[in-house]
Design an enzyme around this catalytic site. Structure first.
Site, short mmCIF file in Angstrom:
data_model
loop_
_atom_site.label_atom_id
_atom_site.label_comp_id
_atom_site.label_asym_id
_atom_site.label_seq_id
_atom_site.Cartn_x
_atom_site.Cartn_y
_atom_site.Cartn_z
N VAL A 1 0.84 -1.20 0.00
CA VAL A 1 0.00 0.00 0.00
C VAL A 1 0.87 1.25 0.00
CG1 VAL A 1 -1.89 1.21 1.12
CG2 VAL A 1 -1.73 -1.28 1.31
N SER A 2 0.65 2.12 -0.98
CA SER A 2 1.45 3.33 -1.15
C SER A 2 0.59 4.57 -0.92
CB SER A 2 2.02 3.37 -2.57
OG SER A 2 2.60 4.63 -2.85
N PRO A 3 1.20 5.66 -0.41
CA PRO A 3 0.48 6.93 -0.31
C PRO A 3 0.52 7.74 -1.59
CG PRO A 3 2.66 7.20 0.62
CD PRO A 3 2.56 5.75 0.16
#
Length: 750
Positions: free
Chosen positions: A317-319
Site C-alpha cells: 500500500v502506497s500513499p
C-alpha cells in the site's frame, strides 16, 4: 461510519449498571481523592489485587488508562536514514522530530493484566531496542512490564534516523550500528511509558471504524490479481482502506478524552528518497495535525492529548495515490504510466516513480495531504456518537519462534516448512515508492531471465544457497542468502516475536513484518473465526493487524503473490509458506486470550542481542571551530525587515555539528514573537512542519559549518514582530562541548 463486523452496541441497561455500581462504590468511600489514590496505588504496584467489593462484574467496561509521548530523534546529520536503504539518503537536518506515543490499558480488577502499546515514529520495531526498553522498565517498575505486555510498533516512516537495528543487513547503509540513535529511541520511549504509567486513571474505551478515501493505492496490483478470483470478489477492491480507532477517555462521570489509537494501512513513503531532513512522514503529520487541533497553543510533542496513528498491513500500500509514472526526459515513454507487471520504464526500474497528490508542488505537500486525510478520518470517529463501548478482560501473550525451519500442517494435513531467511532478485528491484538499482526489476521469479553476472556477485556477498534452500524458496531466485550470513554477526533475523494483545472484544495481532493487503485479510479473518469458534470472544470480536513491530522480518505475502516475485514477494524472508506459518502461530495462541487463562506459553528460542559487539564505521565529531574573531551563533544571513503570510523567512548562522547534543525534548531552533510587555514567546520549534533546520559542513579540516533555518509563514500567523533563534553545541578538540545560541534581528509579519 462503517459497521463493526458482527458487533452490537453495549446494552444501555448494562452500561447504566456498570456506571451506577461504580458510583455506589465510590460514594461509599469518604473522599474522591482516596478512591483515586487507591486505584493509582494498585496500578503502580501492578501485582496487588483490589478489595473484594471491587470485583470483575462491577468494573466491566472500566479500565485504567494512561498515555504519554517522548522525543526519540537520533542524530539529525551525518547518519543514514532507515527505510529506502539508500546510501545517498544521509540526513542533513530536521523537518519534524520523531516521537514515541505510548498507550497503557490495565484491568482495575487485576492491574497486573495490562498492555503497553508503543507507536513510534521509526521505520520498524526492533529486537534490541525493545529489549533495551524492557531492561530500563524493569529497573523502574520491577515485575510490571514484560516481554508479553509491551509492543514496539513502528509507523514505518522512511525519513527517520537509521542505524538502530539489531541485525547487520539494515545496518549496512548506515555504516553499522549507531548508538546515538538506539539510545534516543530507548530513552525517549521509556520517558513516554513513564508518563503514561504515572497518568493511569479509571476511564473507558470506545471502538469504531470508517473508510478513509484517497489516502492510499495498491502499488503491486499485478501481484494482487494472482490471488483467487473468488477470494478477490469478496472485497470491494485491492485496498484495505478502513481506519479503526480506539478512543481513550478518562473519568467515569465527568469524562475527558485523553487520546486515541488508530490503525490505517499506508506506507510511510509520502516523502521521497531524495529527502535528507528527518521527518515522520504521513503518520507523524496526522498526529501533529490532531494534537495541534486539540491543543493549538502547545508545542509539537508537548500536548497532553496523544494521537496515535499506527500502521497496519501496508506491505503493498502506497500513499502516492496518483499512480506510478515514467520520469524519462527525452524518451518516448516519458510521462506515461509505468509498465504494469514489473513497474519499469524502458525495461528499467529507476525511472518509475509513484506520485503523491501534491506531486506538482512537492512531496512535502503530498505528505501533508495524506496526513490530513487520516486526520479527518480520525476526527470523524472521535466526534461520532456511534462508537461502541469496549468491555472485557485485558490479556497479552508472547513467544519467540524460529522461522528458519518451522514445520507445521496446512489445513489439508500437508506438512510444510518455512525456510532460512533469503531475499530474491525482486527485492533488489525496489518499488514504485523507491526504485531499485542496476538492472534489477520486480517480478523476477525463477522463470524470469536475469543477468548471469549477478550469480557471481551474489556469491561474493553472502554464502551460496544450497540446493535444499533453493527448493525451499522456489520460485524465488535467491539473491542474498542472508540466513547463512553470520559474519561479523547475523545479517537477518531467524527468530521473530509472535505477540497478541486483547482488550475486551478488541484483539491486536502484533506482526514482525509488513503484510500485504490480502495476507492481512486472511490472517485477521482466520483469527477472528478462531476466537468466536472457541468461545473466547463473541460475535463482537474485532481484530486488527499491526506492524512492523518488535522485530523487522521484512515482508509477508500470500502464496499466490509470492509466485509473482515482485518486491514484496522477493522480500518475504521465510519462503512461500510464511503466511500460513504466521496464521498457524497466531491462531495457536488464541487460547491464552481467554479470561480464565493467565499463564504464558513457553518463551521459545530467545534471539541474541547483537548490539554489544556491533560494528560502527560512522566517524566521530572531531571538533567544531570558527574563523578568528568570529563566534558560534553569528548571523551570516539575516532575514529581511518585512514578510507577508505565505512567504518563507531564511536565516543562516555560523554553526556546530548537531550530533554534539541531540537536544531531546528541546529544539535546535525557535521562532519567537514579541509580546507587548517586552518579552518573547516561542511560537514555532524544529518539530513544526512550517520550519526546517539544515546543517552543512563548509570546511572539514578546520571544522567550520553553517546552519540554515527557514520558516514558512502560515495564513493564521498574527501580525507582529518576530525573530529566529538557533541553539547549538560546539565541540572543542579536547572533547568539551559547550552550548551557545544565535539570534537574528527582528522582522515584521504583516
Amino acid at each position: 461510519m462503517a459497521p463493526l463486523a458482527g458487533q452490537d452496541v453495549l446494552p444501555a441497561s448494562l452500561s447504566e449498571l456498570v456506571g451506577s455500581t461504580w458510583r455506589s462504590i465510590r460514594h461509599a468511600i469518604p473522599s474522591n481523592l482516596f478512591t483515586k489514590a487507591m486505584i493509582g496505588t494498585l496500578a503502580l504496584l501492578g501485582t496487588i489485587s483490589p478489595p473484594q467489593d471491587i470485583n470483575r462484574p462491577n468494573l466491566d467496561g472500566v479500565y485504567l488508562l494512561g498515555v504519554g509521548i517522548g522525543d526519540v530523534t537520533g542524530p539529525v546529520v551525518e547518519t543514514n536514514m532507515f527505510g529506502y536503504a539508500s546510501m545517498a539518503q544521509t540526513d542533513s537536518g530536521v523537518h519534524m522530530r520523531q516521537w514515541s506515543r505510548v498507550f497503557i490499558v490495565a484491568d482495575p480488577a487485576d492491574p497486573s493484566q495490562r498492555v503497553v502499546y508503543i507507536n513510534a515514529d521509526i521505520s520498524a520495531g526492533d529486537t534490541a531496542v525493545r529489549r533495551g526498553i524492557l531492561t530500563k522498565l524493569e529497573e523502574l517498575y520491577p515485575g510490571i512490564y514484560t516481554e508479553a505486555n509491551v509492543a514496539l510498533v513502528g509507523t514505518h516512516s522512511h525519513s527517520g534516523v537509521g542505524g538502530y537495528v539489531n541485525n547487520l543487513l539494515p545496518q549496512l547503509t548506515s555504516l553499522g550500528f549507531v548508538r546515538q540513535t538506539y539510545d534516543a529511541i530507548v530513552d525517549g520511549t521509556v520517558r513516554a511509558i513513564s508518563q503514561a504509567h504515572e497518568s493511569l486513571a479509571p476511564g473507558s474505551l470506545s471502538l469504531g471504524n470508517t473508510i478513509v478515501h484517497d489516502a492510499s493505492i495498491n502499488r503491486s496490483p499485478y501481484s494482487y490479481l494472482a490471488n483467487p478470483e473468488e477470494e478477490r470478489a469478496r472485497y470491494p477492491g485491492d485496498l484495505e482502506n478502513t481506519m479503526s480507532l480506539l478512543k481513550f477517555t478518562h473519568g467515569l462521570e465527568s469524562e475527558s478524552d485523553i487520546g486515541f489509537l488508530s490503525w490505517f494501512a499506508v506506507h510511510g513513503t509520502s516523502i521521497y528518497e531524495n529527502n535528507t531532513l528527518i521527518s515522520t512522514d504521513n503518520k507523524g503529520m496526522a498526529a501533529f495535525l490532531y494534537e495541534s487541533y486539540m491543543e493549538p497553543d502547545s508545542m509539537p510533542g508537548h500536548a497532553n492529548f496523544v494521537a496515535g496513528f499506527s500502521q497496519s498491513t501496508s506491505g503493498d500500500v502506497s500513499p502516492n495515490t496518483l499512480g506510478a509514472f515514467c520520469e524519462s526526459p527525452g524518451k518516448p515513454w516519458d510521462g506515461e504510466p509505468c509498465e504494469f507487471e514489473r513497474s519499469t520504464c524502458g525495461n528499467r526500474t529507476q525511472e518509475c516513480h509513484g506520485r503523491g497528490p501534491g506531486f506538482m508542488i512537492s512531496d512535502f505537500k503530498s505528505n501533508e495531504i495524506i496526513g490530513a486525510r487520516q486526520f479527518e478520518g480520525a476526527k470523524s470517529l472521535m466526534e461520532s456518537t456511534d462508537l461502541q463501548r469496549v468491555a472485557g478482560p485485558v490479556r497479552s501473550v508472547h513467544t519467540y519462534v524460529d522461522m528458519s525451519n518451522y514445520t507445521f500442517a496446512l489445513q489439508n494435513g500437508t506438512l510444510v516448512t518455512t525456510c532460512p531467511p533469503a531475499l530474491g532478485f525482486g527485492f533488489a528491484g525496489g518499488t514504485t515508492d523507491g526504485p531499485g538499482a542496476f538492472d534489477f526489476v520486480q517480478g523476477s521469479n525463477s522463470s524470469a531471465h536475469h543477468n548471469p553476472m549477478w550469480d557471481g556477485v551474489k556469491g561474493a556477498v553472502t554464502p551460496p544457497p544450497s540446493e535444499e534452500d533453493k527448493a525451499c524458496h522456489w520460485p524465488k531466485p535467491i539473491l542474498l542468502n542472508v540466513g547463512a550470513a553470520h559474519k561479523p554477526y547475523h545479517w537477518s533475523p531467524s527468530i521473530v516475536d509472535i505477540q497478541i494483545f486483547r482488550v475486551g472484544q478488541l484483539v491486536m495481532l502484533i506482526l514482525p513484518s509488513e503484510f500485504t493487503t490480502m495476507s492481512g485479510r486472511r490472517l485477521r479473518e482466520t483469527m477472528r473465526a478462531k476466537l468466536i469458534e472457541d468461545g473466547i470472544i463473541g460475535e463482537d470480536a474485532y481484530v486488527v493487524a499491526v506492524g512492523p513491530a518488535n522485530t523487522y522480518a521484512h515482508y509477508t505475502t500470500t502464496r499466490e503473490e509470492y509466485s509473482i516475485q515482485r518486491y514484496e514477494g522477493g522480500s518475504t524472508l521465510y519462503g512461500p509458506n510464511t503466511l500460513d506459518a504466521y496464521i498457524k502461530l497466531y491462531t495457536g495462541l488464541a487460547s491464552y486470550l481467554s479470561e480464565d487463562v493467565t499463564e504464558q506459553p513457553p518463551s521459545g528460542p530467545i534471539p541474541e542481542d547483537l548490539t554489544p559487539n556491533a560494528i560502527s564505521l560512522q566517524k566521530p565529531v572531531v571538533k567544531d571551530s570558527v574563523p578568528p574573531f568570529r563566534k558560534f551563533g553569528d548571523v551570516l544571513e539575516a532575514p529581511g525587515p518585512i514578510y507577508f503570510r505565505g512567504d518563507t523567512v531564511q536565516a543562516v548562522f555560523r554553526g556546530a555539528n548537531p550530533r554534539n547534543n541531540l537536544r531531546l525534548e528541546e529544539t535546535f531552533l525557535a521562532v519567537e514573537q514579541a509580546l507587548d510587555n517586552g518579552e518573547w514567546k516561542v511560537v514555532r520549534t524544529d518539530s513544526h512542519p512550517s520550519t526546517t533546520f539544515r546543517w552543512k559542513r563548509t570546511q572539514e579540516l578546520l571544522g567550520f559549518s553553517t546552519i540554515t533555518i527557514t520558516w514558512t509563514i502560515e495564513d493564521s500567523t498574527p501580525d507582529g514582530d518576530y525573530r529566529i533563534v538557533y541553539y547549538g553545541d560546539a565541540k572543542s578538540l579536547s572533547g568539551n562541548i559547550e552550548p551557545f545560541n544565535g539570534t537574528t534581528s527582528t522582522f515584521s509579519v504583516m
